[in-house]
Design a protein around this motif. Sequence first.
Motif, PDB file in Angstrom:
ATOM      1  N   GLN A 144      54.907  -8.742  42.795  1.00 58.48           N
ATOM      2  CA  GLN A 144      54.614 -10.107  42.042  1.00 58.48           C
ATOM      3  C   GLN A 144      53.054  -9.853  41.545  1.00 58.48           C
ATOM      4  O   GLN A 144      52.111  -9.483  42.221  1.00 58.48           O
ATOM      5  CB  GLN A 144      54.681 -11.302  42.883  1.00 58.48           C
ATOM      6  CG  GLN A 144      54.084 -12.589  42.533  1.00 58.48           C
ATOM      7  CD  GLN A 144      54.910 -13.015  41.120  1.00 58.48           C
ATOM      8  OE1 GLN A 144      56.153 -12.999  41.263  1.00 58.48           O
ATOM      9  NE2 GLN A 144      54.106 -13.724  40.129  1.00 58.48           N
ATOM     10  N   GLY A 145      52.621 -10.202  40.319  1.00 58.46           N
ATOM     11  CA  GLY A 145      51.476 -10.752  39.886  1.00 58.46           C
ATOM     12  C   GLY A 145      50.815 -11.556  40.551  1.00 58.46           C
ATOM     13  O   GLY A 145      51.319 -12.804  40.438  1.00 58.46           O
ATOM     14  N   GLU A 146      49.447 -11.649  40.969  1.00 58.12           N
ATOM     15  CA  GLU A 146      48.827 -12.787  41.454  1.00 58.12           C
ATOM     16  C   GLU A 146      48.256 -13.575  40.264  1.00 58.12           C
ATOM     17  O   GLU A 146      47.712 -14.929  40.589  1.00 58.12           O
ATOM     18  CB  GLU A 146      47.634 -12.235  42.304  1.00 58.12           C
ATOM     19  CG  GLU A 146      48.094 -11.804  43.606  1.00 58.12           C
ATOM     20  CD  GLU A 146      47.025 -11.257  44.540  1.00 58.12           C
ATOM     21  OE1 GLU A 146      45.858 -12.019  44.464  1.00 58.12           O
ATOM     22  OE2 GLU A 146      46.979 -10.701  45.457  1.00 58.12           O
ATOM     23  N   LYS A 166      60.160  -5.482  51.695  1.00 56.83           N
ATOM     24  CA  LYS A 166      58.918  -5.327  51.352  1.00 56.83           C
ATOM     25  C   LYS A 166      58.425  -6.222  50.146  1.00 56.83           C
ATOM     26  O   LYS A 166      58.968  -6.076  49.335  1.00 56.83           O
ATOM     27  CB  LYS A 166      58.503  -3.898  50.896  1.00 56.83           C
ATOM     28  CG  LYS A 166      57.146  -3.569  51.051  1.00 56.83           C
ATOM     29  CD  LYS A 166      56.814  -1.798  50.911  1.00 56.83           C
ATOM     30  CE  LYS A 166      55.261  -1.581  50.927  1.00 56.83           C
ATOM     31  NZ  LYS A 166      54.969  -0.263  50.742  1.00 56.83           N
ATOM     32  N   LEU A 167      57.184  -6.706  50.340  1.00 58.45           N
ATOM     33  CA  LEU A 167      56.774  -7.745  49.480  1.00 58.45           C
ATOM     34  C   LEU A 167      55.185  -7.122  48.797  1.00 58.45           C
ATOM     35  O   LEU A 167      54.301  -6.848  49.901  1.00 58.45           O
ATOM     36  CB  LEU A 167      56.430  -9.005  49.836  1.00 58.45           C
ATOM     37  CG  LEU A 167      55.797  -9.968  49.177  1.00 58.45           C
ATOM     38  CD1 LEU A 167      56.296 -10.220  47.772  1.00 58.45           C
ATOM     39  CD2 LEU A 167      55.575 -11.534  49.608  1.00 58.45           C
ATOM     40  N   ILE A 168      54.885  -6.814  47.893  1.00 59.95           N
ATOM     41  CA  ILE A 168      53.592  -6.349  47.447  1.00 59.95           C
ATOM     42  C   ILE A 168      53.145  -7.318  46.141  1.00 59.95           C
ATOM     43  O   ILE A 168      53.925  -7.849  45.460  1.00 59.95           O
ATOM     44  CB  ILE A 168      53.743  -4.850  46.806  1.00 59.95           C
ATOM     45  CG1 ILE A 168      54.499  -4.617  45.659  1.00 59.95           C
ATOM     46  CG2 ILE A 168      54.001  -3.836  48.079  1.00 59.95           C
ATOM     47  CD1 ILE A 168      54.474  -3.323  45.049  1.00 59.95           C
ATOM     48  N   PHE A 169      51.916  -7.483  46.213  1.00 62.68           N
ATOM     49  CA  PHE A 169      51.247  -8.309  45.278  1.00 62.68           C
ATOM     50  C   PHE A 169      50.272  -7.228  44.441  1.00 62.68           C
ATOM     51  O   PHE A 169      49.447  -6.406  44.943  1.00 62.68           O
ATOM     52  CB  PHE A 169      50.402  -9.650  45.732  1.00 62.68           C
ATOM     53  CG  PHE A 169      51.259 -10.567  46.272  1.00 62.68           C
ATOM     54  CD1 PHE A 169      51.660 -11.531  45.391  1.00 62.68           C
ATOM     55  CD2 PHE A 169      51.484 -10.623  47.561  1.00 62.68           C
ATOM     56  CE1 PHE A 169      52.534 -12.623  45.830  1.00 62.68           C
ATOM     57  CE2 PHE A 169      52.227 -11.577  48.108  1.00 62.68           C
ATOM     58  CZ  PHE A 169      52.818 -12.655  47.143  1.00 62.68           C
ATOM     59  N   ILE A 170      50.143  -7.374  43.150  1.00 68.32           N
ATOM     60  CA  ILE A 170      49.442  -6.784  42.041  1.00 68.32           C
ATOM     61  C   ILE A 170      48.280  -7.900  41.858  1.00 68.32           C
ATOM     62  O   ILE A 170      48.401  -8.541  40.884  1.00 68.32           O
ATOM     63  CB  ILE A 170      50.333  -6.435  40.961  1.00 68.32           C
ATOM     64  CG1 ILE A 170      51.338  -5.648  41.411  1.00 68.32           C
ATOM     65  CG2 ILE A 170      49.229  -5.529  40.080  1.00 68.32           C
ATOM     66  CD1 ILE A 170      51.071  -4.407  42.069  1.00 68.32           C
ATOM     67  N   LYS A 171      47.124  -7.459  42.177  1.00 70.57           N
ATOM     68  CA  LYS A 171      45.873  -8.586  42.072  1.00 70.57           C
ATOM     69  C   LYS A 171      45.706  -9.358  40.657  1.00 70.57           C
ATOM     70  O   LYS A 171      45.772 -10.409  40.589  1.00 70.57           O
ATOM     71  CB  LYS A 171      44.504  -7.898  42.554  1.00 70.57           C
ATOM     72  CG  LYS A 171      43.652  -9.026  42.736  1.00 70.57           C
ATOM     73  CD  LYS A 171      42.365  -8.292  43.299  1.00 70.57           C
ATOM     74  CE  LYS A 171      41.227  -9.349  43.206  1.00 70.57           C
ATOM     75  NZ  LYS A 171      41.201 -10.546  43.690  1.00 70.57           N
ATOM     76  N   ASP A 172      45.472  -8.239  39.593  1.00 69.80           N
ATOM     77  CA  ASP A 172      45.333  -8.809  38.384  1.00 69.80           C
ATOM     78  C   ASP A 172      46.383  -8.804  37.295  1.00 69.80           C
ATOM     79  O   ASP A 172      46.015  -9.046  36.032  1.00 69.80           O
ATOM     80  CB  ASP A 172      44.157  -7.718  37.702  1.00 69.80           C
ATOM     81  CG  ASP A 172      42.703  -7.809  38.542  1.00 69.80           C
ATOM     82  OD1 ASP A 172      42.546  -8.935  39.030  1.00 69.80           O
ATOM     83  OD2 ASP A 172      42.166  -6.870  38.774  1.00 69.80           O
ATOM     84  N   HIS A 194      52.165 -11.898  33.809  1.00 75.19           N
ATOM     85  CA  HIS A 194      53.642 -12.086  34.054  1.00 75.19           C
ATOM     86  C   HIS A 194      54.268 -10.805  33.739  1.00 75.19           C
ATOM     87  O   HIS A 194      55.276 -10.383  34.518  1.00 75.19           O
ATOM     88  CB  HIS A 194      54.161 -13.238  33.200  1.00 75.19           C
ATOM     89  CG  HIS A 194      55.723 -13.413  33.413  1.00 75.19           C
ATOM     90  ND1 HIS A 194      56.417 -13.609  34.601  1.00 75.19           N
ATOM     91  CD2 HIS A 194      56.899 -13.335  32.633  1.00 75.19           C
ATOM     92  CE1 HIS A 194      57.583 -13.708  34.789  1.00 75.19           C
ATOM     93  NE2 HIS A 194      57.894 -13.568  33.531  1.00 75.19           N
ATOM     94  N   LEU A 195      53.709 -10.120  32.600  1.00 76.30           N
ATOM     95  CA  LEU A 195      54.517  -8.696  32.134  1.00 76.30           C
ATOM     96  C   LEU A 195      54.029  -7.798  33.232  1.00 76.30           C
ATOM     97  O   LEU A 195      53.115  -6.995  32.885  1.00 76.30           O
ATOM     98  CB  LEU A 195      54.132  -8.640  30.761  1.00 76.30           C
ATOM     99  CG  LEU A 195      54.893  -9.567  29.720  1.00 76.30           C
ATOM    100  CD1 LEU A 195      54.424  -9.167  28.500  1.00 76.30           C
ATOM    101  CD2 LEU A 195      56.210  -9.351  29.781  1.00 76.30           C
ATOM    102  N   ILE A 196      54.473  -7.704  34.229  1.00 73.81           N
ATOM    103  CA  ILE A 196      53.865  -6.822  35.278  1.00 73.81           C
ATOM    104  C   ILE A 196      54.144  -5.161  35.093  1.00 73.81           C
ATOM    105  O   ILE A 196      53.601  -4.528  35.507  1.00 73.81           O
ATOM    106  CB  ILE A 196      54.842  -7.111  36.862  1.00 73.81           C
ATOM    107  CG1 ILE A 196      53.853  -6.604  37.921  1.00 73.81           C
ATOM    108  CG2 ILE A 196      56.228  -6.700  36.766  1.00 73.81           C
ATOM    109  CD1 ILE A 196      54.442  -7.071  39.164  1.00 73.81           C
ATOM    110  N   CYS A 197      54.966  -4.812  34.366  1.00 72.47           N
ATOM    111  CA  CYS A 197      55.350  -3.508  33.816  1.00 72.47           C
ATOM    112  C   CYS A 197      54.339  -3.090  32.862  1.00 72.47           C
ATOM    113  O   CYS A 197      54.313  -1.928  32.770  1.00 72.47           O
ATOM    114  CB  CYS A 197      56.811  -3.309  33.281  1.00 72.47           C
ATOM    115  SG  CYS A 197      58.053  -3.475  34.702  1.00 72.47           S
TER     116      CYS A 197
END
Length: 231
Positions: free
Chosen positions: A173-175, A198-204, A207-210
Amino acid sequence: MIGCMCIHGFTGAPFEVEPLAEYLKKHTDWEISVPTLPGHGDELKLKGIAYNKWIEHAEEELKRLISRCEKVYVIGFSMGGLIASYLTVHYPVDKLVLLSAAAYYVNPKQLFFDIKEMVRDAFRGNLADNEMFVRYKRKIRATPITATLQFRRLVASIRPILNQITVPTLIAQGESDGVVPPRSARYLFNNISSSAKKLIFIKDSKHLICHCEEGDRLFREILGFLQKKPE
């Protein structure tokens, strides 16, 4: 052979997951499938399409992969994450990856900042260069209210069965996501029954995480998760 299906989001198209799909093609010999859901794609034609048609289309593609492959992984982005969850409950999926999955949607705080930035760009005369404005202007114009209602019904119908997911699951998930709030990822993590999750966050990431700047790190994480042997 291993098969892997990547499912895009509501009002989206394969481009939303394309960077990840290309990464997997480059680093594996898997069969990668990136279907276009009915009414979606470069030109939106969503009027009159019920949400079950989106699920059925993904089901048919998954059945094709299952018939050809020994193992099948499913990756879902945004609304595609909910469809991927549904498929995992009802079909022999080996691993599940959820990217900005829309168990909940619209992050008011981040959306406020994004809109404020659009207003700033409008005053500067740079609105046409604002990525969010360009991307969502077309979607808003081309998305009938009935399609949005179908999206809401899809989410409401799938959320209650999340606790039936028992396969290894990675949630990213993007923060800075203004569409799907971080609490959506936490909800998924808390409600999925898998003992290997497992849960990971992408700081910056928005929505379009890819398409985020940390994409390579995210893709390595996903590939490592999918290739990891059961303990």
